[in-house]
Design a protein around this motif. Sequence first.
Motif, PDB file in Angstrom:
ATOM      1  N   LEU B  94       0.849  -1.190   0.000  1.00 14.88           N
ATOM      2  CA  LEU B  94       0.000   0.000   0.000  1.00 14.88           C
ATOM      3  C   LEU B  94       0.886   1.242   0.000  1.00 14.88           C
ATOM      4  O   LEU B  94       2.014   1.190   0.493  1.00 14.88           O
ATOM      5  CB  LEU B  94      -0.887   0.022   1.255  1.00 14.88           C
ATOM      6  N   ASN B  95       0.377   2.341  -0.532  1.00 15.11           N
ATOM      7  CA  ASN B  95       1.181   3.557  -0.486  1.00 15.11           C
ATOM      8  C   ASN B  95       1.042   4.231   0.889  1.00 15.11           C
ATOM      9  O   ASN B  95       0.313   3.745   1.758  1.00 15.11           O
ATOM     10  CB  ASN B  95       0.849   4.498  -1.658  1.00 15.11           C
ATOM     11  N   GLU B 144       3.408  15.496   0.847  1.00 11.18           N
ATOM     12  CA  GLU B 144       4.047  15.337  -0.460  1.00 11.18           C
ATOM     13  C   GLU B 144       4.489  13.895  -0.727  1.00 11.18           C
ATOM     14  O   GLU B 144       4.798  13.537  -1.856  1.00 11.18           O
ATOM     15  CB  GLU B 144       5.241  16.282  -0.569  1.00 11.18           C
ATOM     16  N   GLN B 147       1.666   9.569  -1.957  1.00 11.93           N
ATOM     17  CA  GLN B 147       1.471   8.555  -2.995  1.00 11.93           C
ATOM     18  C   GLN B 147       2.701   7.682  -3.212  1.00 11.93           C
ATOM     19  O   GLN B 147       2.740   6.873  -4.129  1.00 11.93           O
ATOM     20  CB  GLN B 147       1.099   9.236  -4.310  1.00 11.93           C
ATOM     21  N   ARG B 148       3.698   7.853  -2.362  1.00 14.62           N
ATOM     22  CA  ARG B 148       4.893   7.018  -2.526  1.00 14.62           C
ATOM     23  C   ARG B 148       4.711   5.687  -1.820  1.00 14.62           C
ATOM     24  O   ARG B 148       3.870   5.537  -0.943  1.00 14.62           O
ATOM     25  CB  ARG B 148       6.112   7.739  -1.954  1.00 14.62           C
ATOM     26  N   GLN B 149       5.537   4.726  -2.206  1.00 16.77           N
ATOM     27  CA  GLN B 149       5.559   3.455  -1.487  1.00 16.77           C
ATOM     28  C   GLN B 149       6.371   3.673  -0.213  1.00 16.77           C
ATOM     29  O   GLN B 149       7.456   4.267  -0.269  1.00 16.77           O
ATOM     30  CB  GLN B 149       6.202   2.370  -2.344  1.00 16.77           C
TER      31      GLN B 149
END
Lengths: 361, 258
Positions: B94-95, B144, B147-149
Amino acid sequence: MRLRLDAINPFIRPNRAAAGTTSPSLAPLALLVLAVVAFRMFFASSAEVSLGTTVGIYTVLALGLSVVASFGGQLSLAQGAFGAIAGYTFAILTVRYRWPSPAAITLGLVLTTAVAWALGHFLQRLRAFYMAMGTLAFAEIVTVLITSQTSLTGGFSGIPGVPLWRIGDVDISSLRNLYWVVWAVAALSMLAALLVLRSRAGRELNALKTDPLAASLLGHDPAYWKRGAFALSGVYGGVGGVLLAVSTTAVTPDLYSNDLGILLFVMLVVGGWYSLWGAPLGALVVTGLPIWLQAYQGYADLIYTLLVLLVLVVLPRGVAGLAADVVQAARQLLPARSNAWQPSSAGAVEAEPEPMAGTTR
Amino acid sequence: MSALLNLDAVTRRFGGVAAVNRVSLGVEHGELLAIIGPNGAGKTTLFNIICNLTPASEGRVLFAGKDITGWAPHRVVRAGIARTFQTPRPFTGLNVLENVMVALDSMSDVTLASAVLRPIHARRDNARTERKAWDLLEAANLGEHAQRQPQSLPLGLQRKLEVVRALATGPKVLLLDEPGAGLGGSELDALVETIRFALDRDVAVVWIEHQLDLVMRTAGRVHVLDRGSTICEGPPSLVQSDERVRVAYIGRRALAAS
């Protein structure tokens, strides 16, 4: 790297509008319906319609496996046995006790769901291969019960003459009508599975798969989700099992053998393990390929096996992964509209991380 | 026994060894309590007893007046005690945003059945959770990275995500297991900022830490363990000058430097 609106416009918060990675789109459902209708328009022979029906039934069975195995992370080999429980309950009640079909089907589904729930409960501490062995043992028990309780189940010869089903004057289990019934059920099953994965349950299953301990320390009961995932796979297994019985007008141990549980795994792997769309695509390939290969008599099994191996090596994300890549590539060829198309992607529940546009604040 | 979280003479034995031996402590509303002690003092085991990952051999755990000894871990969390691990354990499938959403989900009423039967309700629930997760991430300055892993974040930010994720369960007490391990310089300042972020939300923080100078500067109260037993407890100034603490721990290290 794609240029994104929020990367050039500082007044838009970074990425806030974009959907999460576990939220699959409902849009490809329309494509499925189109494909189902188109198949009947172009293929009319009874062998072809029968093939289409089988693909639909396997789709339902494989969807159940997909929910518990690829999304819930539980290696379940019990899917065929769930089908057997519902199929045999249905056949025994209608043939031996003259129950009406709807009542027999309802009881079969309730029973299968309850058994699946209980299986998830009792096997809740098992992981990975131990789970596979536990569920295989369960499937073996079901098979032994079916073949040994001859007076009830008919033993190895099974129960023939499962009653054809009529609504008024229409025989809905005739070959041509059954195609539509099966695919209506399959489409609804697909919709239900998508709704589950689009809700918080999709995240919970993913968390359970990755790290049950961490999930429990965020307030989730891993056992609850394990039972739930199994119960859901039981519903799908039950529906698929009844459809199998209706389509062959008989239940036999062979119909629901352990090979079926393994075949369903092959379907998911070939179709695409990380996407729900792997179920229909895998069912299509695995059911269609042997028939298409009949022309190469003697070598059919060899070619089949080699093709499956080839898919595993060349397409690790299966046919659904290939479809997602094609859609992705097509979108990049249409740069001007790519932003508007953002949310929908064919297939993909998979977490292909979006390349981060240079978002600095 | 009026504190929010009370440990009443808890003991945990592994074979013949008491990893935690009759430790009693109270955590007050909104305070910052540090737990220090040499390696093997029983600090992490103490946390595991509170969450019931390793059940207490003896003694009781009381939270908000209720005896929660022996409650399943997820029930302890839902009662209002969250914890983080020394090694971050993000959900790698999941992110970052969804990792926080999973924690918020513990308050959701959507089940497998209602996801199918009441899809609009489930959708709204999802949108509400996503909004809350964004708010929390942005408040913690992680927006910010949403949405990254999580596994692609540097260690300091992964620790921060762990804290934010734990806070998302809506706790009254937050247990941090050595959040400073492996961090240095500006990352430690960021850690203190993260702890303040929790305290500002009226969450009491219990903090296991090896970086003693940081503890002495920051904590309201310090509880010192050595070989499973409490050897000293009180405000940093008192603990720093305690003879037993000097012998067990500080004497060898930070005090000499200061």
